[in-house]
Design an enzyme around this catalytic site. Structure first.
Site, PDB file in Angstrom:
ATOM      1  N   ASP A   1      29.639  37.756  44.765  1.00  0.00           N
ATOM      2  CA  ASP A   1      28.829  36.488  43.010  1.00  0.00           C
ATOM      3  C   ASP A   1      28.649  35.719  43.921  1.00  0.00           C
ATOM      4  O   ASP A   1      28.065  35.199  43.245  1.00  0.00           O
ATOM      5  CB  ASP A   1      29.019  37.376  42.185  1.00  0.00           C
ATOM      6  CG  ASP A   1      28.498  38.359  41.091  1.00  0.00           C
ATOM      7  OD1 ASP A   1      27.895  39.416  41.412  1.00  0.00           O
ATOM      8  OD2 ASP A   1      29.330  38.822  40.369  1.00  0.00           O
TER       9      ASP A   1
ATOM     10  N   ASP B   1      32.404  31.854  40.286  1.00  0.00           N
ATOM     11  CA  ASP B   1      32.295  32.885  39.116  1.00  0.00           C
ATOM     12  C   ASP B   1      31.664  31.215  38.269  1.00  0.00           C
ATOM     13  O   ASP B   1      30.611  31.714  36.960  1.00  0.00           O
ATOM     14  CB  ASP B   1      32.812  33.933  38.561  1.00  0.00           C
ATOM     15  CG  ASP B   1      32.252  35.010  37.638  1.00  0.00           C
ATOM     16  OD1 ASP B   1      31.042  35.916  37.848  1.00  0.00           O
ATOM     17  OD2 ASP B   1      32.723  35.464  36.185  1.00  0.00           O
TER      18      ASP B   1
END
Length: 344
Positions: A179, A139
């Site tokens: 992601d 992230d």
């Protein structure tokens, strides 16, 4: 007086019993025939099950609803309000992918976690679906920051691959590092991500699980841009495809069109769509969007590109400390109540 004729009927001879050896031989032959028939039936059933396990996920796929999910624990929280427990109980019953993180299921423990999930999947006659989420620099320091260093990541994903390989009687689905690719241009680390994801794919490929890379979502990158990012990894021919809308809120129809566009730009490929929180669209907000709804149940739709939709992000878990939410992954009763207000 009439004369009685002598009877012409001859007494029948008593039948001799079959020789004992012949009886034993006939019984043995019959037993062999029955055994062969049973083996044939068992083989056909086994082959049928194996063929099913070798099939990718599709319409009507049902994944396991883990009995120790955060929703299940929240439903058992006596200190919570009745409404909060009802929302959590509803979500706990819904088939939802289980997120494997090194914080919750570290090296040495993750094998046992998957074995436990596999037992539940067998009991529920369901597929096993996990999200692998422990990439180095996960992230890029945002709300879900963390992850392992590269050496430990290789060990951790290796244990995951071994555990999945031990559950070959189940259909197994892996969503790999949500992601990770869509964020790579912002993080400036696509070469690193490619190397790390390659390590994971190599560890997981031996399990014959269906692996899906990160495909972003329809309100992030343009389809051609996302396809270019995926293509640069060189991994598309080693996985089933890509997953879209993971942890997002976009309508399923928009994601369906997006998945088709990405696949076309790639020259092929397959997709999964996360519809766990797609029921009211995103409203342009990606982090703890308020007044959202759960979406279509897993296995509702699919075609030649979209294998199917699943609930991948567990509804009720926070996206992070944004819009009033707790830390990423923590249970948020208010969100669970909002998401389920039309289905409870």
């Amino acid at each position: 007086m009439p004369t009685r004729r002598a009877s012409t009927h001859r007494a029948s001879r008593p039948r001799r019993p079959l020789p004992r050896r012949l009886v034993i031989a006939l019984l043995a032959i019959a037993g062999v025939v029955v055994l062969a028939a049973l083996i044939t039936v068992a083989t056909l059933i086994t082959r049928g099950v194996q063929a099913l396990m070798l099939q990718p996920p599709g319409v009507e796929t049902t994944i396991v609803a883990a009995n120790d999910s955060t929703a299940a624990r929240a439903a058992a929280d006596a200190a919570a309000s009745a409404e909060a427990r009802a929302a959590a109980a509803y979500l706990a019953d819904q088939p939802t992918a289980y997120w494997l993180t090194p914080e919750r299921d570290p090296i040495g423990d993750v094998w046992g976690r998957i074995a436990h999930l596999a037992e539940q999947a067998r009991d529920q006659d369901a597929a096993l679906a996990v999200v692998v989420y422990g990439l180095p620099g996960r992230d890029c320091g945002n709300f879900s920051s963390g992850g392992l260093d590269e050496a430990d990541y290789a060990t951790w994903t290796g244990e995951i691959g071994e555990a999945l390989a031990n559950a070959r009687d189940l259909q197994r689905i892996v969503v790999l590092e949500p992601d990770s690719l869509a964020l790579a241009p912002e993080c400036g680390n696509l070469p690193d991500r490619t190397r790390q994801l390659t390590t994971a794919v190599e560890a997981l490929s031996g399990s014959d699980a269906w692996i899906y890379l990160d495909g972003g979502h329809s309100t992030w990158h343009e389809p051609g841009t996302m396809a270019g990012i995926i293509a640069q990894t060189g991994l598309l021919d080693r996985v089933r495809g890509f997953a879209t809308n993971v942890s997002n809120y976009n309508h399923a129809a928009a994601e369906f069109d997006y998945a088709h566009a990405v696949a076309a730009a790639l020259g092929g490929g397959h997709a999964l769509i996360d519809t766990s929180r797609s029921g009211a669209g995103s409203g342009g907000v990606w982090c703890n969007a308020r007044n959202r709804l759960v979406g279509e149940p897993g296995g509702t739709f699919g075609d030649e590109v979209v294998d199917t939709n699943l609930w991948i992000k567990p509804p009720g878990e926070s996206d992070g400390s944004c819009n009033g939410g707790p830390a990423a992954g923590a249970w948020w009763p208010d969100a669970a109540i909002e998401l389920t207000r039309d289905v409870r």
